[in-house]
Design an enzyme around this catalytic site. Structure first.
Site, short mmCIF file in Angstrom:
data_model
loop_
_atom_site.label_atom_id
_atom_site.label_comp_id
_atom_site.label_asym_id
_atom_site.label_seq_id
_atom_site.Cartn_x
_atom_site.Cartn_y
_atom_site.Cartn_z
N LYS A 1 -9.82 31.59 52.26
CA LYS A 1 -10.27 30.79 53.40
C LYS A 1 -11.72 30.41 53.18
O LYS A 1 -12.66 31.01 53.74
CB LYS A 1 -10.10 31.58 54.71
CG LYS A 1 -10.06 30.69 55.95
CD LYS A 1 -8.80 29.84 55.96
CE LYS A 1 -8.71 28.98 57.22
NZ LYS A 1 -7.54 28.11 57.19
N SER B 1 -3.42 24.85 57.69
CA SER B 1 -4.06 25.71 58.68
C SER B 1 -3.57 25.33 60.08
O SER B 1 -2.40 25.50 60.38
CB SER B 1 -5.59 25.62 58.56
OG SER B 1 -6.19 26.79 59.06
#
Length: 619
Positions: A203, A411
């Site tokens: 991430k 996401s």
């Protein structure tokens, strides 16, 4: 003196009255343009037998319906340029209709794509390639003329035969690249502190604000993703031009700017021609145009769509003010960053606004299925949860929910797809990125350097947990991390239930890592390779509707009053255009400013985001 003042006042009043009348005249012109170009209207178009359908690619291609002519007028006068916009369905439906239209004998491609925002991505272009291949399979010829082709242009034009290349042009065969920008040193220089919390080693969205280069994990995932996209590009060219993928790689590694002559020798294009020669060739094949005998018989794609396709789709539609009585499939376009609130700005998916619309569709007995088209890197975790909840309720009410992924559905863009009966994606869709992060900036050093200091009074130990004036203590960061972990666990849980996967398996493929659509199928994040049309076909069948059941699209085109009000309320950007929309200076300014503009749009109430782990401009 009295006469002088009277004369001045009279002149000022006259100028004021003239300006006021001018404004009313301009508004009237805009209103006329709005009525002329409104989505609901169609116009008469004469299609000559033997016509070429002309698609000028000098435009942006969005998933959602294009803006009205009035919107384009506003943009042009406000200095935002005059970039034309097509929607994916506008082009693909026109191509499929033209394939069956005996008045149309061929398709002529020209111009160069102008991607903007999340438009004209490779996944959307792959869907257009499929529509073009269907057109070609009908026995009709596709001709292309390239003057300054990009890799995206050639990805589409490679379907054509012949492909004409300007003798002075060069083919861009340089491969794909991504160059993230990093701001940590700049922030440090100006005393701006950034602290982050995150879950998922991949991430990496926060890296530009905390590092000066890519992490090993980020480099790994970008390398894999670009490799998949590049393989798709080479595979498509190999299929169309019969040039082996290995040969294309060799060309890319040795002749990234391929000369026009070499492009012909290697079979990349058919022949070298100037535009007048191409026009004359088409005129000889199709005959002269009735309105201009010096060119070939033709109809612009946008005119063909308005005069033929849209007119047919509008047949039987209810009159304004009447209740919608037809059973139908609703198509919702989630295109842009997911943000909190009710924003109506183009290029954003506002949680409250989208949730409210989904609620209406859930309660509408004539909407039998919902197709969610996602072209979004995500954003606000709170807004994503709002949208997902409404889709869960829609399924619980017995309405099929089918998801179609565009160029990027990662996401938060993947989060909102978790309540679905089936997920379709393209092989070159960017998806996954199951992870969460929080960004906690502070301006203490910057303020102190200017003599500004802060003090505080609080009723509890963590009373100023979300202040921008002080960096977070280790204890405060730990509290935020607990919250981020909780959001991540919820995200993983949604995916596990939706995809019928064990939680531990989801955690293995999560960690914020992005995947291509083809990899998404292998690991269980995607059900099937296919585009929007495939999703619509599945939704109709799932809802037991006929194959030609009508659809309604949202967001719909804004009317004149809405567009005018938004135009007057638009705030100027801090990054002014330099030298025109597509100048080198303007492109550089937009690329450098893009990540900062992204940050400015982040408005999650707790500063927590489910967002694609990096800004990935691919060219």
């Amino acid at each position: 003196m009295k006469t002088f003042f009277s004369s001045c006042l009279g002149t000022i009043f006259g100028l004021f009255l003239f300006a006021l009348l001018g404004i009313f005249a301009v508004v009237a012109i805009f209103a006329a343009a709005a009525m002329q170009g409104s989505k609901g209207s169609t116009r008469d178009v004469t299609v000559q037998r033997g016509s070429q359908l002309v698609l000028n690619l000098s435009a942006n291609i969005t998933d959602a319906p294009p803006p009205s002519e009035f919107k384009r007028l506003i943009s042009k006068l406000s200095g935002d340029g005059d970039t034309r916009t097509f929607s994916l369905r506008q082009i693909s439906s026109s191509l499929r209709a033209a394939a069956k239209d005996d008045r149309i004998t061929g398709l002529f491609l020209t111009g160069s794509l102008q991607p903007d925002g999340y438009g004209a991505g490779f996944a959307a272009l792959r869907e257009l390639r499929e529509a073009m291949n269907e057109f070609k399979a009908s026995g009709k010829k596709i001709t292309a003329y390239l003057a300054a082709p990009t890799k995206r242009d050639y990805f589409l034009a490679s379907v054509a035969e012949p492909i004409h290349l300007n003798p002075y042009a060069e083919m861009d065969m340089s491969g794909l690249a991504s160059e993230p920008q990093f701001y940590a040193e700049m922030f440090k220089k100006y005393g701006i502190g950034v602290q982050v919390t995150r879950v998922g080693k991949y991430k990496s969205f926060v890296e530009p604000f905390t590092r000066s280069n890519m992490s090993d994990e980020n480099r790994e995932q970008i390398t894999k993703l670009l490799g998949d996209l590049w393989a798709e590009w080479r595979g498509a060219i190999e299929q169309s031009r019969k040039i082996p993928a290995a040969k294309l790689q060799e060309i890319s590694d040795t002749k990234p700017l391929l000369s026009a002559e070499d492009a012909v020798k290697l079979g990349v294009v058919t022949k070298l021609s100037h535009l007048p020669e191409v026009i004359e060739e088409l005129r000889a094949a199709s005959g002269s145009d009735a309105d201009n005998v010096r060119t070939f018989r033709q109809v612009k794609l946008e005119d063909y769509h308005a005069g033929v396709v849209a007119k047919k789709e509008s047949e039987g539609a209810p009159k304004p003010g009447e209740d919608e009585k037809r059973t139908r499939v609703a198509v919702i376009y989630a295109e842009g960053d997911i943000i909190d609130g009710n924003s109506t700005n183009d290029g954003s998916v506002a949680g409250d606004r989208y949730a409210r619309e989904l609620r209406k569709l859930r309660q509408d007995p004539n909407v039998k299925a919902i197709v969610l088209r996602v072209n979004s890197p995500g954003g606000s975790a709170f807004a994503s949860e709002e949208i997902l909840n409404e889709l869960v309720l829609a399924r619980a009410a017995g309405k099929p929910v089918v998801v179609s992924f565009g160029t990027v559905a990662a996401s938060g863009g993947y989060y909102i797809a978790c309540a679905s009966d089936r997920i379709f994606a393209q092989p070159n869709t960017i998806t996954g990125s199951i992870g969460v992060f929080g960004i906690l900036p502070n301006v203490k050093e910057f303020a102190n350097s200017w003599g500004v200091t802060f003090d505080s009074v609080k009723t509890s130990k963590f009373g100023n947990l979300f202040t921008l004036k002080q960096p977070k203590t280790p204890e405060e960061l730990a509290q935020v991390q607990v919250f981020v972990d909780r959001i991540y666990d919820k995200f993983v849980g949604h995916v596990a239930r939706a995809r019928n996967l064990p939680v531990e398996r989801v955690k293995e493929i999560a960690q914020g890592r992005v995947w291509s659509g083809s990899e998404g199928v292998k690991i269980g994040l995607v059900d099937e390779i296919g585009g929007l049309d495939a999703a619509l076909t599945f939704a109709r069948a799932k809802a037991k509707l006929p194959a030609d059941a009508p659809i309604s699209e949202w967001p719909a085109e804004k009317d004149f009053a809405q567009t005018l009000a938004e135009s007057f309320n638009q705030k100027g950007t801090p990054f002014a255009r330099l030298g025109g929309r597509n100048s080198v200076a303007d492109q550089a300014a937009r690329e450098i400013a893009a990540p900062l503009r992204e940050l400015a749009s982040y408005n999650d109430p707790r500063g927590t985001y489910v967002r694609l782990p990096f800004l990935l401009p691919v060219d």
